[in-house]
Design an enzyme around this catalytic site. Structure first.
Site, PDB file in Angstrom:
ATOM      1  N   LYS A 140       0.720   4.054  -2.955  1.00 40.94           N
ATOM      2  CA  LYS A 140       0.417   5.451  -2.647  1.00 40.94           C
ATOM      3  C   LYS A 140       1.496   6.365  -3.222  1.00 40.94           C
ATOM      4  O   LYS A 140       1.198   7.362  -3.853  1.00 40.94           O
ATOM      5  CB  LYS A 140       0.333   5.601  -1.130  1.00 40.94           C
ATOM      6  CG  LYS A 140      -0.710   6.516  -0.613  1.00 40.94           C
ATOM      7  CD  LYS A 140      -2.115   5.997  -0.525  1.00 40.94           C
ATOM      8  CE  LYS A 140      -2.617   5.287  -1.719  1.00 40.94           C
ATOM      9  NZ  LYS A 140      -3.917   4.666  -1.566  1.00 40.94           N
ATOM     10  N   GLU A 170       0.828  -1.202   0.000  1.00 39.36           N
ATOM     11  CA  GLU A 170       0.000   0.000   0.000  1.00 39.36           C
ATOM     12  C   GLU A 170       0.873   1.267   0.000  1.00 39.36           C
ATOM     13  O   GLU A 170       0.573   2.238  -0.701  1.00 39.36           O
ATOM     14  CB  GLU A 170      -0.949  -0.039   1.213  1.00 39.36           C
ATOM     15  CG  GLU A 170      -1.851   1.171   1.376  1.00 39.36           C
ATOM     16  CD  GLU A 170      -2.724   1.494   0.169  1.00 39.36           C
ATOM     17  OE1 GLU A 170      -2.820   0.687  -0.765  1.00 39.36           O
ATOM     18  OE2 GLU A 170      -3.295   2.588   0.150  1.00 39.36           O
TER      19      GLU A 170
END
Ligand code: F6R
Length: 594
Positions: A469, A465
């Site tokens: 991002k 993640e």
């Protein structure tokens, strides 16, 4: 993935459409346009670029009915010609979705003498409408939609009618009314402030709005009942509230997102619903699906579920799940995770799982979405409207909701424990946000040729993640990697220009990740360390280019906290490099095409 809007009976249609398009811009922002009924004709303006590029031209338009569109290109590059609306003859059309049989329809229409002015799949709709038209608007719409395959939400203007038609098939349309005017849009926030009451259309429905009345029918033309209810307060987005970007505003809203998700779990009696289903079905395995960030939340939950429940639990990206024959059956709990509840791959994966007999549980932020209509049970994420294209607070809400589902399956005592730990997590999130300065790490990322996020166990989904991002908002390349895997190939890329961000929240796996860090140091690589107290072995932190200690966290709730510094690093890096973190290039928040 394209936002559409329609209105009739308003004082100034172009002003209403313009405001609505700004609210829908998160769905796509490579071009925009609108068409307004004006003195018995249709006037269209459209332009490549963001909605604001329309502002001067829109001010010139006078009319009380119109349609608008903001685009995320699928067929045809972003350009003035490919922007919607597509207008020809008596009709103008805006479209969200994909017309899968557009090539054969186009061939047929061209052979009948139609000339196309764009490279989009959508333009076939406007030519079909003209071909099917013999003075009856409804008849033309019915004949046209029956020829289309794929997914389509449409708003249609006809020069001979004073209103518009809104069509729904596998892409969302919400209709609304208020102050004598009628509206349709891709989502509810675009209607808040315009409509007083709303109705969510179902697949295969068409609303005709004219002279203050809205009539609903199905694709065969049969009339259907339309029931409006007040616009829910929760969909009213609050603006930036003094923050420079939605991304940082929404990171600051993480504690509230987690707290509200916990309340929703209790309020909506999710423990009782989940355990009742488990008793009835006797779940023997769990499948979790989602895309992008939602997949990362699903992966973290799969790790926790298998560890806590001792039954096979696996997470897969929704697109992959659909493409193969997996071991899903009546004793499968299929958990579909989606912020928007609209992501086509996830909704279709849930439909497929249901067809194969699985019990489908949806974890979503949008209660009226396509996913909720497929699911047997919905466990809400109450993160509030997420405007930034990059998901932040919704991820933390998803991890909270999924942890509650997993612990409910274990039993009441476990669920109580998780509920009480989540109270603490809220205040730890607040201190992780306020106590972390991302400047130094962002500087290191901004100057790197590639950033590798590494972690093991529950820290691995967080590494994925963090990497997603950073890539999506700053465009700095990199990868999320299980820390044990680096030595099997990727170490070849490590040099002084690369940075590795090691996430360590688990004391058991911290030492293993530390070995990977040593291997990186030995090859001249730079390292940043994000860890829970006591999880980084001695000698690791001292040599790190950047070191940050998280509030005490571990276990299945740790991703809620450990992701925060990674989100802040991505945000600061984007701002440092002059990117717009809220609207990254090539992306859209809602991916409604497969
Ligand atoms: C990344 C991001 C996307 C979404 C993905 C699924 O920041 O936002 O990866 O997570 O497109 O979207 P939902 O959750 O709406 O199904």
């Amino acid at each position: 993935m394209c936002g559409i809007i329609g209105c009739t009976g308003v004082k100034n249609a172009s002003a209403v459409l313009y405001k609505g398009l700004l609210d829908l811009e998160y769905r796509g922002y490579d071009s925009a346009g609108m068409a307004v009924l004006c003195d018995g004709g249709i006037v269209t303006v459209k332009k490549k670029g963001r909605v604001c590029a329309l502002s001067a031209a829109a001010e010139e338009l006078r009319g009380t009915s119109g349609i608008g569109h903001t685009r995320w290109a699928t067929h045809g590059i972003p350009s003035d010609e490919n922007a919607h609306p597509h207008t020809a003859g008596k009709f103008s059309v805006v479209h969200n979705g994909i017309i899968e049989n557009y090539a054969e329809l186009k061939e047929e229409l061209v052979s009948q003498g139609c000339s196309f002015s764009s490279h989009t799949d959508s333009e076939v709709v406007v030519h079909l409408l003209n071909r099917c038209y013999s003075g009856d608007f409804k008849d033309a719409v019915l004949h046209t939609v029956r020829r289309l395959r794929g997914s389509f939400a449409l708003c249609i203007l006809c020069a001979d009618s004073d209103g518009f038609a809104a069509v729904k098939y596998r892409n969302p349309i919400i209709v609304g009314k208020g102050g004598g005017a009628l509206f349709a849009a891709s989502d509810m926030p675009a209607l808040s402030g315009l409509a007083e009451s709303v109705a969510v259309l179902k697949d295969g429905q068409i609303a005709f709005a004219s002279h203050g009345e809205m009539d609903l029918c199905d694709f065969s033309g049969e009339a259907q009942a339309l029931t409006f209810s007040p616009v829910p307060a929760a969909v009213r987005a609050a603006g930036l509230c003094g923050f420079p970007h939605y991304m940082i505003k929404e990171i600051n809203e993480i504690p509230a997102a987690v707290k509200n998700t916990v309340h929703a779990f209790l309020e909506e009696r999710c423990f009782e619903r989940v355990t009742r289903a488990a008793k009835k079905r006797g779940f023997g395995n769990i499948f979790l699906c989602g895309c992008g960030t939602a997949y990362h939340a699903a992966l973290a939950a799969a790790y926790s579920a298998e560890e806590l429940l001792g039954i096979p639990a696996r997470a897969e990206t929704a697109g992959e799940f659909r493409g193969r024959k997996s071991a899903v059956g009546r004793s499968t709990l299929f958990v579909a995770v989606s912020q928007s509840g609209e992501t086509a791959d996830t909704v279709e994966a849930a439909r497929t799982a249901k067809q194969r007999g699985a019990y489908v549980l949806a974890v979503t932020n949008v209660p009226y979405s396509a996913l909720t209509s497929v699911a047997d049970c919905v466990v809400p994420v109450r993160a509030g409207t997420e405007v930034c294209v990059a998901a932040t607070k919704s991820y933390c809400g998803q991890v909270a909701a999924l942890s509650l589902v997993v612990s409910a399956l274990k039993g009441r005592a476990e669920c109580r424990r998780t509920l009480s730990e989540l109270q603490e997590v809220c205040s730890k999130c607040a201190s992780a946000i306020s106590g972390f300065s991302a400047e130094a790490a962002a500087r290191a990322c901004a100057s790197s040729s590639g950033v590798y996020f590494i972690g093991r166990g529950i820290d691995y989904p967080v590494a994925l993640e963090g990497s997603l991002k950073l890539k999506e908002v700053s465009y700095v390349p990199g990868e999320g990697y299980p820390s044990g895997e680096l030595k099997h190939g990727t170490l070849a890329l490590i040099d002084g220009g690369t940075l590795a961000v090691a996430v360590m929240t688990d004391i058991r796996s911290g030492e293993k990740t530390a070995s990977a860090v040593e291997q990186i140091y030995s090859r001249g690589g730079r390292v940043a360390v994000i860890c829970s107290p006591g999880c980084a072995p001695r000698g690791i932190a001292e040599r790190a280019e950047f070191y940050a200690e998280l509030p005490e966290c571990g276990g299945m709730l740790s991703p809620i906290i450990s992701v925060i510094p990674l989100q802040l690093i991505a945000y600061r890096t984007a701002v440092m490099l002059g990117r717009d973190p809220d609207k990254p290039r090539n992306l859209a928040k809602s991916v409604t095409v497969e």
